[in-house]
Scaffold this active site. Structure first.
Site, mmCIF file in Angstrom:
data_model
loop_
_atom_site.group_PDB
_atom_site.id
_atom_site.type_symbol
_atom_site.label_atom_id
_atom_site.label_comp_id
_atom_site.label_asym_id
_atom_site.label_seq_id
_atom_site.Cartn_x
_atom_site.Cartn_y
_atom_site.Cartn_z
ATOM 1 N N ASN A 214 0.875 -1.189 0.000
ATOM 2 C CA ASN A 214 0.000 0.000 0.000
ATOM 3 C C ASN A 214 0.904 1.228 0.000
ATOM 4 O OD1 ASN A 214 0.578 0.857 2.854
ATOM 5 N ND2 ASN A 214 -0.169 -1.204 3.218
ATOM 6 N N ASP A 283 -3.161 -6.873 5.289
ATOM 7 C CA ASP A 283 -4.056 -7.829 5.942
ATOM 8 C C ASP A 283 -3.922 -9.239 5.373
ATOM 9 O OD1 ASP A 283 -5.244 -6.293 7.929
ATOM 10 O OD2 ASP A 283 -6.522 -5.290 6.455
ATOM 11 N N LYS A 293 9.557 -16.214 -10.979
ATOM 12 C CA LYS A 293 8.659 -15.127 -11.388
ATOM 13 C C LYS A 293 7.425 -15.710 -12.085
ATOM 14 C CE LYS A 293 8.731 -10.973 -14.162
ATOM 15 N NZ LYS A 293 9.410 -10.245 -15.192
ATOM 16 N N PHE A 329 -4.041 3.351 14.874
ATOM 17 C CA PHE A 329 -4.459 4.273 13.818
ATOM 18 C C PHE A 329 -5.541 3.563 13.012
ATOM 19 C CE2 PHE A 329 -1.713 8.050 13.392
ATOM 20 C CZ PHE A 329 -0.904 7.837 14.489
ATOM 21 N N LYS A 343 -13.124 -0.544 16.254
ATOM 22 C CA LYS A 343 -11.748 -1.055 16.219
ATOM 23 C C LYS A 343 -11.066 -0.875 17.568
ATOM 24 C CE LYS A 343 -10.530 -0.923 11.714
ATOM 25 N NZ LYS A 343 -10.057 -0.240 10.511
ATOM 26 N N LYS A 347 -9.836 -4.162 19.604
ATOM 27 C CA LYS A 347 -8.398 -4.409 19.748
ATOM 28 C C LYS A 347 -7.872 -3.967 21.125
ATOM 29 C CE LYS A 347 -7.749 -4.063 14.739
ATOM 30 N NZ LYS A 347 -6.794 -3.931 13.632
HETATM 31 O O1 C5P Z 1 -6.211 -2.249 9.240
HETATM 32 P P1 C5P Z 1 -6.982 -1.651 10.380
HETATM 33 O O2 C5P Z 1 -7.754 -0.439 9.981
HETATM 34 O O3 C5P Z 1 -7.735 -2.632 11.205
HETATM 35 O O4 C5P Z 1 -5.817 -1.056 11.328
HETATM 36 C C1 C5P Z 1 -6.133 -0.521 12.592
HETATM 37 C C2 C5P Z 1 -4.926 -0.640 13.486
HETATM 38 O O5 C5P Z 1 -4.536 -2.002 13.569
HETATM 39 C C3 C5P Z 1 -3.700 0.111 13.058
HETATM 40 O O6 C5P Z 1 -3.139 0.667 14.213
HETATM 41 C C4 C5P Z 1 -2.814 -0.936 12.412
HETATM 42 O O7 C5P Z 1 -1.440 -0.633 12.571
HETATM 43 C C5 C5P Z 1 -3.193 -2.176 13.212
HETATM 44 N N1 C5P Z 1 -3.082 -3.430 12.437
HETATM 45 C C6 C5P Z 1 -2.203 -4.407 12.853
HETATM 46 N N2 C5P Z 1 -2.106 -5.602 12.181
HETATM 47 C C7 C5P Z 1 -2.878 -5.852 11.101
HETATM 48 C C8 C5P Z 1 -3.788 -4.870 10.661
HETATM 49 C C9 C5P Z 1 -3.861 -3.668 11.360
HETATM 50 O O8 C5P Z 1 -1.483 -4.186 13.835
HETATM 51 N N3 C5P Z 1 -2.772 -6.999 10.462
#
Ligand code: C5P
Length: 410
Positions: A214, A283, A293, A329, A343, A347
């Site tokens: 990304n 993700d 390749k 974030f 979120k 989390k």
């Molecule tokens: O991707 P998402 O919007 O859920 O991300 C929210 C938070 O979770 C961010 O702080 C991101 O760094 C964290 N995150 C993570 N591991 C992932 C996806 C997101 O630590 N696989």
């Protein structure tokens, strides 16, 4: 620019070491960053750098040893006036001789007089031949300087102008600048705290040359780390592939994939007081990485099979003690507040920083600016905008002044 970075005054005391030849470049960098300067040279320094070059770049006269205790400036006593003026004094490079003199409080030189008379913080940047630096007499003098309350910035290790390899190099200009900012920063509310920050994207390889990723630049996470360091935290930055930046003072752990980031973060979770998850973690990853390749094919369709990566923030949230703070974030494009709040709860975060990725200019991935909303566990919200550095600094202001902060700050 951060408010406290504006209109700052520095006194540059240049002593007689070969790396004095780098000080004109430093003068340019400091003036570019908005510092007002006064420059003082020892007699020995004039053998290594021309006073005229320095005065031209600084746009004003420089002060020499001949000005010490001279009556050429009317009622103004140079060493007192110069000692009272700056926000910080930099002795740069600090030669073995100048370190030795200062450790005994000698006042026989203009610089010696200034060092005794000033109440401003003083940073010494010792730089010299490795054997001179490692001589027990020099190391004792440096220890004595520390006990007098001076701040010592250790020299870098590498190739030395005298032909030796070893410790004794003057640090890079960016590192010097960062040390100055950290010294001048008025907030020290993270002193004694350990902060872990993640930043940047992850690369999830499909084959040896292609990956899913990304556009995250890592700038916001970098600024969270840098501003925590200004506020005197010990900082570790676990970052995905990002452009090189000055990481002076920060322990950096470069990673490529989400799995690597997961391991590096989890093994450091227990020892950190605050954990900031600013990385844009992929993700999904390919269920298998093709050894060669991947070729174009006849039916012009390529099917990838992806598996989900671990959610690092979620795992940290599960492990987290009461006295640890987890900041996440959220880059959202729809139902911003609702998604961010969900979120935060899921989390087990203490704060979530909502980034509106649909906001366009002045916000988001590659930009130097950002617009965010800080949301606390109890639903308090504050919107912030500015450069990523300003926003990062203000996020810390919010977290560190919040009544909701856990026991760690009481
Ligand atoms: O991707 P998402 O919007 O859920 O991300 C929210 C938070 O979770 C961010 O702080 C991101 O760094 C964290 N995150 C993570 N591991 C992932 C996806 C997101 O630590 N696989």
């Amino acid at each position: 620019m951060l408010q406290w970075k504006k209109n700052r005054k520095l006194l540059l005391a240049i002593t007689g070491g070969i790396s004095a030849y780098k000080t004109p470049e430093l003068v340019r960098a400091l003036t570019r960053d908005g510092f007002e300067l006064e420059i003082v040279l020892t007699e020995e320094a004039e053998s290594f750098v021309s006073p005229m070059v320095l005065s031209t770049l600084a746009g004003k006269r420089v002060w020499k040893q001949a000005d010490y205790l001279s009556d050429g400036y009317g009622w103004r006593i140079p060493h007192i006036a110069l000692a009272e003026w700056p926000d910080a004094v930099l002795v740069i490079p600090a030669s073995a001789e100048s370190v030795s003199r200062a450790s005994r409080g000698e006042a026989g030189t203009l610089i010696g007089g200034i060092l005794l008379a000033t109440r401003s913080p003083v940073l010494f940047f010792p730089a010299m031949n490795v054997n001179m630096y490692e001589h027990p007499a020099t190391l004792d003098n440096i220890k004595a300087l520390r006990s007098l309350g001076y701040h010592i910035v250790e020299p870098d290790t590498g190739y030395l102008a005298c032909g030796y390899e070893g410790k004794g190099r003057l640090p890079e200009t960016d590192a010097i600048l960062q040390e100055v900012w950290r010294t001048i920063c008025p907030d020290r509310d993270l002193e004694g705290k350990r902060v872990l920050v993640t930043a940047g994207p992850t690369w999830e390889f499909l084959d040896p040359v292609r990956f899913l990723s990304n556009p995250s630049s890592g700038k916001m996470g970098y600024q969270m780390a840098r501003t925590a360091w200004y506020r005197k935290a010990s900082v570790t930055l676990v970052h995905g592939p990002v452009e090189k930046r000055c990481t002076h003072g920060i322990v950096t752990v470069p990673v490529v994939s989400a799995i690597e980031m997961y391991h590096e973060v989890i093994r450091r979770t227990e020892e950190n007081d605050l954990i900031v998850k600013a990385a844009a973690v992929g993700d999904f990853r390919s269920s298998e990485v093709a050894p060669q390749k991947i070729k174009r094919n006849e039916d012009s369709l390529l099917t990838l099979s992806l598996v989900q990566n671990p959610d690092i923030a979620l795992e940290v949230g599960k492990m987290k003690r009461e006295d640890q703070v987890l900041v996440g974030f959220a880059a959202e494009s729809t139902d911003l507040m609702e998604n961010a709040m969900k979120k935060l709860a899921r989390k087990n975060m203490d704060y979530i920083i909502l980034n509106d990725i649909a906001a366009g200019e002045g916000s988001g991935f590659q930009s130097d600016d950002n617009r965010v909303t800080v949301i606390s566990r109890s639903g308090h919200m504050l919107s912030l905008s500015g450069t990523k550095e300003e926003v990062a600094y203000r996020i810390w202001d919010v977290i560190l002044s919040s009544k909701e902060r856990p026991g760690i700050f009481e």
